[in-house]
Design a protein around this motif. Structure first.
Motif, PDB file in Angstrom:
ATOM      1  N   SER A 140      49.970  45.358  57.608  1.00 37.98           N
ATOM      2  CA  SER A 140      49.851  46.606  56.843  1.00 37.98           C
ATOM      3  C   SER A 140      48.683  47.432  57.385  1.00 37.98           C
ATOM      4  O   SER A 140      47.865  46.942  58.168  1.00 37.98           O
ATOM      5  CB  SER A 140      49.637  46.297  55.368  1.00 37.98           C
ATOM      6  OG  SER A 140      48.359  45.723  55.187  1.00 37.98           O
ATOM      7  N   ARG A 141      48.611  48.662  56.918  1.00 36.67           N
ATOM      8  CA  ARG A 141      47.495  49.528  57.327  1.00 36.67           C
ATOM      9  C   ARG A 141      46.156  48.929  56.876  1.00 36.67           C
ATOM     10  O   ARG A 141      45.173  48.988  57.601  1.00 36.67           O
ATOM     11  CB  ARG A 141      47.657  50.916  56.726  1.00 36.67           C
ATOM     12  CG  ARG A 141      48.766  51.719  57.345  1.00 36.67           C
ATOM     13  CD  ARG A 141      48.849  53.106  56.696  1.00 36.67           C
ATOM     14  NE  ARG A 141      50.075  53.762  57.006  1.00 36.67           N
ATOM     15  CZ  ARG A 141      50.271  54.548  58.050  1.00 36.67           C
ATOM     16  NH1 ARG A 141      49.288  54.755  58.878  1.00 36.67           N
ATOM     17  NH2 ARG A 141      51.444  55.115  58.259  1.00 36.67           N
ATOM     18  N   GLY A 142      46.128  48.363  55.670  1.00 31.46           N
ATOM     19  CA  GLY A 142      44.901  47.761  55.167  1.00 31.46           C
ATOM     20  C   GLY A 142      44.463  46.569  56.007  1.00 31.46           C
ATOM     21  O   GLY A 142      43.276  46.420  56.325  1.00 31.46           O
ATOM     22  N   GLN A 143      45.418  45.710  56.363  1.00 31.54           N
ATOM     23  CA  GLN A 143      45.081  44.564  57.214  1.00 31.54           C
ATOM     24  C   GLN A 143      44.579  45.036  58.580  1.00 31.54           C
ATOM     25  O   GLN A 143      43.633  44.473  59.128  1.00 31.54           O
ATOM     26  CB  GLN A 143      46.302  43.668  57.397  1.00 31.54           C
ATOM     27  CG  GLN A 143      46.689  42.899  56.156  1.00 31.54           C
ATOM     28  CD  GLN A 143      48.015  42.176  56.337  1.00 31.54           C
ATOM     29  OE1 GLN A 143      48.990  42.778  56.794  1.00 31.54           O
ATOM     30  NE2 GLN A 143      48.023  40.902  55.980  1.00 31.54           N
ATOM     31  N   LEU A 144      45.245  46.044  59.128  1.00 29.37           N
ATOM     32  CA  LEU A 144      44.823  46.564  60.427  1.00 29.37           C
ATOM     33  C   LEU A 144      43.402  47.127  60.355  1.00 29.37           C
ATOM     34  O   LEU A 144      42.571  46.859  61.231  1.00 29.37           O
ATOM     35  CB  LEU A 144      45.803  47.641  60.905  1.00 29.37           C
ATOM     36  CG  LEU A 144      45.510  48.277  62.252  1.00 29.37           C
ATOM     37  CD1 LEU A 144      45.509  47.226  63.365  1.00 29.37           C
ATOM     38  CD2 LEU A 144      46.527  49.363  62.555  1.00 29.37           C
ATOM     39  N   ALA A 145      43.098  47.852  59.288  1.00 27.21           N
ATOM     40  CA  ALA A 145      41.756  48.409  59.129  1.00 27.21           C
ATOM     41  C   ALA A 145      40.711  47.303  59.012  1.00 27.21           C
ATOM     42  O   ALA A 145      39.623  47.395  59.590  1.00 27.21           O
ATOM     43  CB  ALA A 145      41.713  49.317  57.906  1.00 27.21           C
ATOM     44  N   GLN A 146      41.029  46.240  58.268  1.00 24.90           N
ATOM     45  CA  GLN A 146      40.083  45.111  58.147  1.00 24.90           C
ATOM     46  C   GLN A 146      39.904  44.409  59.487  1.00 24.90           C
ATOM     47  O   GLN A 146      38.801  44.024  59.855  1.00 24.90           O
ATOM     48  CB  GLN A 146      40.595  44.109  57.126  1.00 24.90           C
ATOM     49  CG  GLN A 146      40.393  44.514  55.697  1.00 24.90           C
ATOM     50  CD  GLN A 146      40.875  43.408  54.757  1.00 24.90           C
ATOM     51  OE1 GLN A 146      41.886  42.764  55.014  1.00 24.90           O
ATOM     52  NE2 GLN A 146      40.131  43.205  53.682  1.00 24.90           N
ATOM     53  N   LEU A 147      41.007  44.235  60.207  1.00 22.01           N
ATOM     54  CA  LEU A 147      40.938  43.532  61.490  1.00 22.01           C
ATOM     55  C   LEU A 147      40.044  44.283  62.479  1.00 22.01           C
ATOM     56  O   LEU A 147      39.296  43.668  63.243  1.00 22.01           O
ATOM     57  CB  LEU A 147      42.346  43.364  62.069  1.00 22.01           C
ATOM     58  CG  LEU A 147      42.411  42.680  63.418  1.00 22.01           C
ATOM     59  CD1 LEU A 147      41.963  41.227  63.303  1.00 22.01           C
ATOM     60  CD2 LEU A 147      43.811  42.758  63.991  1.00 22.01           C
ATOM     61  N   LEU A 148      40.105  45.595  62.450  1.00 17.93           N
ATOM     62  CA  LEU A 148      39.321  46.378  63.401  1.00 17.93           C
ATOM     63  C   LEU A 148      37.816  46.309  63.137  1.00 17.93           C
ATOM     64  O   LEU A 148      37.025  46.715  63.982  1.00 17.93           O
ATOM     65  CB  LEU A 148      39.792  47.835  63.400  1.00 17.93           C
ATOM     66  CG  LEU A 148      41.240  48.031  63.860  1.00 17.93           C
ATOM     67  CD1 LEU A 148      41.631  49.492  63.803  1.00 17.93           C
ATOM     68  CD2 LEU A 148      41.471  47.473  65.256  1.00 17.93           C
ATOM     69  N   THR A 149      37.418  45.759  61.973  1.00 19.08           N
ATOM     70  CA  THR A 149      35.989  45.609  61.683  1.00 19.08           C
ATOM     71  C   THR A 149      35.430  44.276  62.191  1.00 19.08           C
ATOM     72  O   THR A 149      34.218  44.083  62.207  1.00 19.08           O
ATOM     73  CB  THR A 149      35.722  45.690  60.171  1.00 19.08           C
ATOM     74  OG1 THR A 149      36.382  44.606  59.514  1.00 19.08           O
ATOM     75  CG2 THR A 149      36.195  47.019  59.600  1.00 19.08           C
ATOM     76  N   ILE A 150      36.300  43.377  62.601  1.00 21.08           N
ATOM     77  CA  ILE A 150      35.845  42.061  63.066  1.00 21.08           C
ATOM     78  C   ILE A 150      35.327  42.190  64.502  1.00 21.08           C
ATOM     79  O   ILE A 150      36.025  42.717  65.371  1.00 21.08           O
ATOM     80  CB  ILE A 150      36.993  41.032  63.006  1.00 21.08           C
ATOM     81  CG1 ILE A 150      37.392  40.806  61.551  1.00 21.08           C
ATOM     82  CG2 ILE A 150      36.585  39.721  63.663  1.00 21.08           C
ATOM     83  CD1 ILE A 150      38.532  39.834  61.390  1.00 21.08           C
ATOM     84  N   PRO A 151      34.114  41.723  64.754  1.00 22.56           N
ATOM     85  CA  PRO A 151      33.582  41.808  66.118  1.00 22.56           C
ATOM     86  C   PRO A 151      34.214  40.757  67.032  1.00 22.56           C
ATOM     87  O   PRO A 151      34.659  39.706  66.570  1.00 22.56           O
ATOM     88  CB  PRO A 151      32.081  41.527  65.932  1.00 22.56           C
ATOM     89  CG  PRO A 151      32.003  40.717  64.690  1.00 22.56           C
ATOM     90  CD  PRO A 151      33.143  41.156  63.818  1.00 22.56           C
ATOM     91  N   GLU A 152      34.263  41.081  68.306  1.00 20.95           N
ATOM     92  CA  GLU A 152      34.756  40.112  69.274  1.00 20.95           C
ATOM     93  C   GLU A 152      33.871  38.865  69.239  1.00 20.95           C
ATOM     94  O   GLU A 152      32.690  38.943  68.943  1.00 20.95           O
ATOM     95  CB  GLU A 152      34.747  40.711  70.673  1.00 20.95           C
ATOM     96  CG  GLU A 152      35.824  41.745  70.886  1.00 20.95           C
ATOM     97  CD  GLU A 152      35.902  42.225  72.318  1.00 20.95           C
ATOM     98  OE1 GLU A 152      35.342  41.572  73.211  1.00 20.95           O
ATOM     99  OE2 GLU A 152      36.516  43.274  72.530  1.00 20.95           O
ATOM    100  N   ARG A 153      34.455  37.754  69.548  1.00 27.21           N
ATOM    101  CA  ARG A 153      33.833  36.424  69.574  1.00 27.21           C
ATOM    102  C   ARG A 153      33.626  35.860  68.185  1.00 27.21           C
ATOM    103  O   ARG A 153      32.955  34.844  68.034  1.00 27.21           O
ATOM    104  CB  ARG A 153      32.526  36.395  70.374  1.00 27.21           C
ATOM    105  CG  ARG A 153      32.705  36.846  71.786  1.00 27.21           C
ATOM    106  CD  ARG A 153      33.588  35.891  72.533  1.00 27.21           C
ATOM    107  NE  ARG A 153      34.102  36.525  73.751  1.00 27.21           N
ATOM    108  CZ  ARG A 153      35.240  36.166  74.330  1.00 27.21           C
ATOM    109  NH1 ARG A 153      35.973  35.210  73.837  1.00 27.21           N
ATOM    110  NH2 ARG A 153      35.647  36.760  75.414  1.00 27.21           N
ATOM    111  N   ASP A 154      34.195  36.514  67.182  1.00 21.45           N
ATOM    112  CA  ASP A 154      34.200  35.911  65.862  1.00 21.45           C
ATOM    113  C   ASP A 154      35.269  34.813  65.878  1.00 21.45           C
ATOM    114  O   ASP A 154      36.053  34.702  66.815  1.00 21.45           O
ATOM    115  CB  ASP A 154      34.512  36.961  64.793  1.00 21.45           C
ATOM    116  CG  ASP A 154      33.861  36.611  63.456  1.00 21.45           C
ATOM    117  OD1 ASP A 154      33.682  35.408  63.193  1.00 21.45           O
ATOM    118  OD2 ASP A 154      33.563  37.531  62.689  1.00 21.45           O
ATOM    119  N   SER A 155      35.332  34.015  64.843  1.00 15.91           N
ATOM    120  CA  SER A 155      36.243  32.867  64.854  1.00 15.91           C
ATOM    121  C   SER A 155      37.694  33.294  64.620  1.00 15.91           C
ATOM    122  O   SER A 155      37.970  34.290  63.949  1.00 15.91           O
ATOM    123  CB  SER A 155      35.830  31.855  63.789  1.00 15.91           C
ATOM    124  OG  SER A 155      36.072  32.387  62.512  1.00 15.91           O
TER     125      SER A 155
END
Length: 137
Positions: A64-79
């Motif tokens: 969903s748009r909400g999931q996509l927006a949350q995903l884009l806040t995760i920094p690279e090299r996170d788990s």
């Protein structure tokens, strides 16, 4: 008596030789370029297979748009686990890649709920989130 014109010597001008040489060089360049074009075409034709699903995991999975927006806040090299808390199971897995030398990367695809012809592909390296890209049909 018929007057005969003097015989012309065969036409051996330097311009004719230059034109003939130019045509041969141009033909050789076209052949060389044609070989490069064939290899480029074969590479571009193999790309759709790179984006094909290897294994279907969850047929109903969408993003969903909400999931996509949350995903884009995760920094690279996170788990990978943190990413999975947001996006859950993928629609499918794609063939692995080697993006960096010696590191095998996993790819998972999620069709977008609001644009089913577009998929978000998430890349993981050693269970770390390494990035994403969009695949457009």
């Amino acid at each position: 008596m018929i007057a005969q014109s003097p015989r012309r010597p065969p036409f051996n001008s330097p311009a004719k030789s230059l034109v003939a040489g130019g045509v041969i060089i141009a033909a050789a360049l076209v052949l060389v370029d044609f070989q490069n074009m064939r290899s480029w075409l074969s590479r571009s034709q193999s790309q759709p297979h790179d984006n094909a699903c290897e294994e279907i995991i969850q047929t109903e999975a969408t993003l969903s748009r909400g999931q996509l927006a949350q995903l884009l806040t995760i920094p690279e090299r996170d788990s990978k686990e943190r990413v999975r808390q947001i996006v859950a199971e993928p629609y499918c897995t794609l063939a692995g890649l080697t993006v960096r030398s010696g590191v095998k990367a996993e790819r998972e695809a999620y069709p977008l709920e609001f644009d089913p012809k577009t998929r978000l592909v998430i890349l993981y390296e050693n269970d770390e989130y390494a990035g994403y890209r969009f695949n457009f049909e």
